[in-house]
Design an enzyme around this catalytic site. Structure first.
Site, PDB file in Angstrom:
ATOM      1  N   THR A 154      46.467  41.798  49.476  1.00  0.00           N
ATOM      2  CA  THR A 154      45.500  40.971  50.206  1.00  0.00           C
ATOM      3  C   THR A 154      46.129  39.733  50.839  1.00  0.00           C
ATOM      4  OG1 THR A 154      43.681  41.784  48.847  1.00  0.00           O
ATOM      5  CG2 THR A 154      43.326  39.723  50.017  1.00  0.00           C
ATOM      6  N   ASP A 159      35.239  44.371  54.068  1.00  0.00           N
ATOM      7  CA  ASP A 159      36.390  43.469  54.109  1.00  0.00           C
ATOM      8  C   ASP A 159      37.255  43.805  55.319  1.00  0.00           C
ATOM      9  OD1 ASP A 159      38.675  41.974  53.709  1.00  0.00           O
ATOM     10  OD2 ASP A 159      38.803  42.403  51.577  1.00  0.00           O
ATOM     11  N   GLY A 193      42.226  38.614  47.218  1.00  0.00           N
ATOM     12  CA  GLY A 193      43.317  38.887  46.297  1.00  0.00           C
ATOM     13  C   GLY A 193      42.962  38.812  44.828  1.00  0.00           C
ATOM     14  N   GLY A 216      40.913  40.893  43.230  1.00  0.00           N
ATOM     15  CA  GLY A 216      40.666  42.211  42.655  1.00  0.00           C
ATOM     16  C   GLY A 216      39.270  42.742  42.868  1.00  0.00           C
ATOM     17  N   LYS A 217      38.549  42.238  43.884  1.00  0.00           N
ATOM     18  CA  LYS A 217      37.185  42.723  44.153  1.00  0.00           C
ATOM     19  C   LYS A 217      37.176  44.231  44.393  1.00  0.00           C
ATOM     20  CE  LYS A 217      36.365  40.186  47.759  1.00  0.00           C
ATOM     21  NZ  LYS A 217      37.570  39.351  47.868  1.00  0.00           N
ATOM     22  N   THR A 218      38.092  44.693  45.250  1.00  0.00           N
ATOM     23  CA  THR A 218      38.112  46.111  45.600  1.00  0.00           C
ATOM     24  C   THR A 218      38.437  46.972  44.387  1.00  0.00           C
ATOM     25  OG1 THR A 218      38.755  45.618  47.879  1.00  0.00           O
ATOM     26  CG2 THR A 218      39.193  47.841  47.083  1.00  0.00           C
ATOM     27  N   SER A 219      39.399  46.561  43.586  1.00  0.00           N
ATOM     28  CA  SER A 219      39.779  47.335  42.399  1.00  0.00           C
ATOM     29  C   SER A 219      38.592  47.497  41.457  1.00  0.00           C
ATOM     30  CB  SER A 219      40.929  46.642  41.665  1.00  0.00           C
ATOM     31  OG  SER A 219      42.073  46.577  42.477  1.00  0.00           O
TER      32      SER A 219
END
Length: 587
Positions: free
Chosen positions: A505, A54, A27, A29-32
């Site tokens: 997330t 993930d 949650g 913001g790794k993906t962003s």
């Protein structure tokens, strides 16, 4: 500058290496950030492969493109290929590859034991590592791309497991030391060289950068600090830190309070994190979905809402949940969820509300700071206790290692020591204290702010490993242990309250937790959505836009819970007492 030495993030400052690994608490913001880096590099003419490992990946949603594990070209971004590896599915295939040769040859009880040993989070990590290792070591893939970006990196625990020489022996099949989450290492001898090369590449600063991602909040910063230390202990020092979601200005009391909390968390950030080059990314008003928003992520926020906040339909307050618990006379109540969602505060607020109804309550916490004792120590009808996880873990480790040293060589001892660092082992370690506290439900309502996962309970149940441990060390199985799992599976006695946040997330992770419990035969009815901006009176344009983005996740929880959910607003004072007041206040 929000912290000494930090600087606003830009791609030019990153100086990206061949491999980029993004890691951090769920949650943050790794993906962003990984997606924005990948798109920006591709826009500059680079050939980029973006891979998510993930289990709760929303990479397909971000690009609005169906993805697979091999790689799909992203329309509108020439040069970018994205792959969505499914470690849960990979773990299933891996589990079956290990177990299949023994079907029909070993008793069903032994097969069930093997399957459960291969069902934990550690197995999922190993399966993910197995999948993405080929992307690091395959020369043809390496020659095809300028940059390979991984959304979610392996933990230090996973990497240490793969480095242990005894991991490649028959230790697992011969071990009798108890429940192990490392059973997934059996049969990996053929890939030993590939894994070794992968770990070496991870530590090579000329090839790889580990990007630690956090929010400017206390728990994510503690978690990313722990991850950083684990990696540094393995010689992986090529790390940088990105702090995502930094609020730069405040225009009302709610935003002022958020800004003050962020600054306090950053001021208290650990010294070892301050050693790294640190970048900041501002809080954005929108979900990072679609190419326009991905490309804008590192630019100014052009999506901020100027419209009044939409009114949500009437949402149920915490008081409704408390009334249901009281009416159904539940004896054992858990608040469960990932760290940082507020489960301890919710547990205490429920305890306070039940105590005010005249119910005798025993409240226990695993909070190292033992804050509950200072807040409600003198409250009528409530007694308190605390499970000291570190003490329980140390006691358990000492017992197991003492026994192991009687018969094992040093290589196998190293393997056992790593086993004892695993998340599953920590849960097993607190199992004794946990069982004793739950047994108090004979005479009072017991509320606990944490519990073993469904995987741990199934592991203990299917193998009876814990029972063997108790017999070996104490000579008998306590009554509290024998009747624990049946009590937890009895929905007339036990209520599992899942606590989450109105974000992607945390909701995905809460849903996985629920599925994990279902496997163990434990039901969940009530959900709590905590820290909702939608229920505040904020007029700050940034926060109003963030509140609008909560609606799909509130709707998702509504569907999952069959409308058995309550919502707690983002509170300027999120203390236990204030949440308790909210439970009484809202009609």
């Amino acid at each position: 500058m929000i912290t000494t030495g930090s600087e606003p993030f830009t791609l030019d400052k990153l100086n990206p290496t061949k491999y980029l690994f993004f890691t951090g608490k769920g949650g943050v913001g790794k993906t962003s950030i990984a997606c924005a880096v990948a798109v920006n590099l591709a826009d500059r003419g680079k050939k980029v492969l973006l891979i998510s490992t993930d289990p709760a990946s929303n990479l397909q949603d971000v690009f609005d493109t169906a993805l697979d594990g091999k790689g799909v070209s992203i329309e509108g971004v020439p040069g970018l290929v994205a792959a969505n590896l499914d470690p849960v599915e990979a773990a299933r295939h891996y589990r079956e590859s290990v177990v299949a040769p023994y079907r029909g040859k070993l008793p069903e009880s032994v097969i069930a034991n093997m399957e459960e040993q291969l069902s934990g989070s550690c197995t999922v990590e190993i399966a993910a590592f197995d999948q993405f290792s080929k992307f690091i070591t395959d020369r043809e893939i390496g020659a095809r791309y300028d940059h390979i970006i991984f959304d979610t990196a392996p933990t230090g625990h996973t990497l240490r497991m793969l480095q242990l020489p005894s991991a490649w022996s028959n230790f697992i099949s011969e071990s009798t030391h108890g429940a192990s989450c490392l059973g997934q290492l059996a049969g990996l001898e053929a890939k030993k060289g590939i894994y070794k090369d992968t770990v070496l590449n991870l530590a090579d600063g000329a090839k790889t950068t580990l990007v630690l991602v956090s929010r400017p909040e206390e728990l994510p910063l503690i978690e990313v600090g722990r991850t950083s230390l684990e990696l540094r202990d393995l010689g992986i020092n090529n790390q940088i830190l990105i702090i995502n979601g930094v609020l730069s200005t405040a225009s009302d009391t709610v935003s002022q309070s958020i800004l003050a909390k962020q600054r306090r968390a950053l001021d208290e950030m650990s010294l070892q994190l301050r050693d790294f080059r640190t970048f900041t990314v501002p809080l954005r008003s929108y979900n990072i979905i679609g190419l326009d928003r991905i490309r804008a992520f590192f630019q100014d926020d052009a999506y901020r809402s100027s419209q009044p906040k939409n009114q949500l339909p009437a949402l149920r307050p915490l008081a409704d949940l408390v009334d249901d618990l009281h009416r159904t006379s539940k004896r054992v109540i858990f608040t469960m969820g990932k760290g940082g969602v507020g489960k301890t505060a919710v547990a205490a607020a429920v305890a306070l509300a039940l105590a005010e109804k005249g119910v005798k309550v025993h409240l226990t916490s695993t909070d190292p700071a033992d804050n509950l004792r200072h807040v409600i120590a003198k409250t009528e009808n409530i007694t308190l206790s605390r499970i000291d996880e570190q003490r329980e873990l140390l006691n358990y480790q000492t017992e197991v290692l003492t026994k192991a040293r009687e018969t094992m060589c040093e290589a196998d001892i190293a393997y056992v020591e790593e086993d004892l660092r695993s998340p599953c082992t920590q849960e097993i370690a607190v199992f004794r204290a946990f069982a004793e506290i739950v047994d108090r439900a004979e005479n009072e309502v017991v509320i606990i702010d944490t519990a073993p996962t469904g995987h741990t309970l199934l592991l203990l149940d299917s193998t009876q490993s814990y029972h063997r441990e108790v017999q070996r060390t104490k000579g008998e199985v306590p009554v509290s242990v024998r009747r624990l799992l049946p009590r937890l599976r009895d929905e007339k006695q036990t209520e599992i309250i899942i606590v989450t946040l109105p974000e992607a997330t945390p909701v995905f992770e809460a849903q996985r937790l629920r599925e994990d419990l279902c496997r163990a035969g434990i039901t969940n009815r009530w959900w709590v959505i905590n820290q909702s901006l939608s229920l505040t009176d904020t007029l700050d344009p940034m926060l109003v836009a963030r509140a609008e983005a909560e609606k799909p996740w509130i709707d998702r929880v509504k569907e999952i819970s069959s409308e058995n959910f309550v919502v707690i607003p983002w509170l300027q004072d999120s203390s236990i007492q204030n949440i308790g007041k909210y439970a009484d206040m809202v009609e």
